[in-house]
Design an enzyme around this catalytic site. Structure first.
Site, short mmCIF file in Angstrom:
data_model
loop_
_atom_site.label_atom_id
_atom_site.label_comp_id
_atom_site.label_asym_id
_atom_site.label_seq_id
_atom_site.Cartn_x
_atom_site.Cartn_y
_atom_site.Cartn_z
N GLY A 158 0.87 -1.12 0.08
CA GLY A 158 -0.14 -0.07 0.14
C GLY A 158 0.63 1.22 -0.06
O GLY A 158 1.99 1.08 -0.26
N HIS A 206 6.90 -4.70 1.86
CA HIS A 206 7.23 -3.45 0.97
C HIS A 206 7.87 -2.36 1.72
O HIS A 206 7.23 -1.68 2.57
CB HIS A 206 5.97 -2.99 0.39
CG HIS A 206 5.47 -3.82 -1.04
ND1 HIS A 206 5.11 -4.99 -0.76
CD2 HIS A 206 5.23 -3.51 -2.20
CE1 HIS A 206 4.72 -5.76 -1.89
NE2 HIS A 206 4.87 -4.64 -2.93
N GLU A 232 10.28 2.12 -1.09
CA GLU A 232 9.97 2.57 -2.23
C GLU A 232 9.76 4.13 -2.26
O GLU A 232 9.92 4.77 -3.45
CB GLU A 232 8.61 1.87 -2.79
CG GLU A 232 8.33 2.17 -4.12
CD GLU A 232 7.22 1.37 -4.60
OE1 GLU A 232 6.91 1.12 -5.65
OE2 GLU A 232 6.28 0.83 -3.76
N ASP A 237 6.41 -6.69 -10.17
CA ASP A 237 5.55 -5.97 -9.33
C ASP A 237 4.25 -6.44 -9.90
O ASP A 237 3.87 -7.43 -9.73
CB ASP A 237 5.66 -4.50 -9.50
CG ASP A 237 4.92 -3.73 -8.50
OD1 ASP A 237 4.47 -4.25 -7.55
OD2 ASP A 237 5.13 -2.40 -8.52
#
Length: 292
Positions: free
Chosen positions: A137, A164, A167, A235
């Site tokens: 998210g 994650h 990023e 991804d």
């Protein structure tokens, strides 16, 4: 999509544009695909199609991420959602000879209670299709520090997990993910020297979401030269208009990645995979045969 939604959808509604400005804009492209993932029929079909496309990409083992909480709009439980997805993927495994694992994603924008209930339900499928958990998210709006307790619970459930992190350029998010005990880090753009943690790089997605402002600064060669456990990933295949072959072709042309480095990254992928020992043994045999 026409079969599931009863209407035509233009390609540009599903795929990110070259002038995508950031991760938030990238994530907007998930809206229409998610409409197709609200019924058992749609979920089963998606699982099968995913395996079919993996076969076209010459994949031997694949780990698919998805977020069960995003498929509950019509009242499906986590259990029914996973059963439908796994049914489709199992059919694909039988037809195409590909081993797989499903990584269930907790979502940053969901409540801790909802994420916790989903993960506990998914834990019952661990080893029977599900291989790990993840956190996904909008990282910039919901930093890793908000989920330390949640993933402490995941550790207590003895469920492997990846995160994650990095990023949006936050080193602290990476440090928190490592502290939590993540086996791998997705979209790892900031540099780290812990060589026991897999680094999931998604080159084309990283360019599209502007995870790096200047493509020349993409650190894949820096990571490889430091002997980090770098892996190449797609991804989202639909949104990023990509395949694994396309990702490798991109880094080969843009960053002078050699054939030997490609082989090493494939070995890294086997090493850090959330696969069973039996699956890993088959993959190592294939790699040995390939090199020989």
């Amino acid at each position: 999509i026409r079969e599931l939604l009863g209407r035509d959808v233009k390609k540009e509604e599903l795929q990110v544009r070259d002038d995508c400005r950031n991760l938030a804009e990238y994530l907007e492209k998930f809206e229409i695909p998610l409409e197709c993932l609200q019924t058992e029929k749609g979920l089963e079909r998606a699982g099968y199609d995913f395996m079919k496309n993996a076969a076209l990409d010459h994949v031997s083992y694949i780990e698919a991420r998805f977020a069960p909480l995003l498929s509950t709009q019509e009242g499906l439980s986590t259990e029914r959602i996973l059963e439908a997805v796994l049914k489709g993927m199992e059919q694909g495994k039988t037809e195409f000879g590909i081993d797989y694992g499903v990584i269930v994603c907790a979502m940053r924008h969901e409540s801790e209670g909802a994420n916790r209930r989903m993960l506990k339900a998914a834990r019952e499928f661990l080893g029977n299709g599900v291989c790990a958990a993840d956190l996904a998210g909008n990282e910039a709006a919901f930093p890793m520090s908000l989920f330390m307790e949640l993933f402490g619970e995941v550790r207590r459930l003895e469920m492997p997990f990846t995160i994650h992190a990095g990023e949006c350029g936050s080193v602290q998010n990476i440090l928190d993910a490592v502290q939590c005990g993540a086996s791998r880090i997705g979209h790892w753009i900031a540099f780290c020297r812990d060589r026991q943690i897999g680094i999931e790089m998604c080159p084309l997605s990283n360019m599209q979401t502007k995870a790096v402002k200047d493509p020349a600064e993409y650190p894949i060669q820096e990571f490889l030269n430091a002997n980090l456990l770098v892996t190449v990933n797609t991804d989202n295949r639909t949104v990023s208009q990509t395949t694994l072959e396309k990702e490798f072709a991109f880094i080969r042309e843009r960053y002078a990645v050699t054939r030997e480095q490609e082989v090493q990254m494939t070995k890294n992928a086997i090493e850090v995979a959330f696969a069973s020992d039996a699956v890993k043994e088959r993959l190592w045999k294939k790699m040995y045969t390939f090199e020989k």
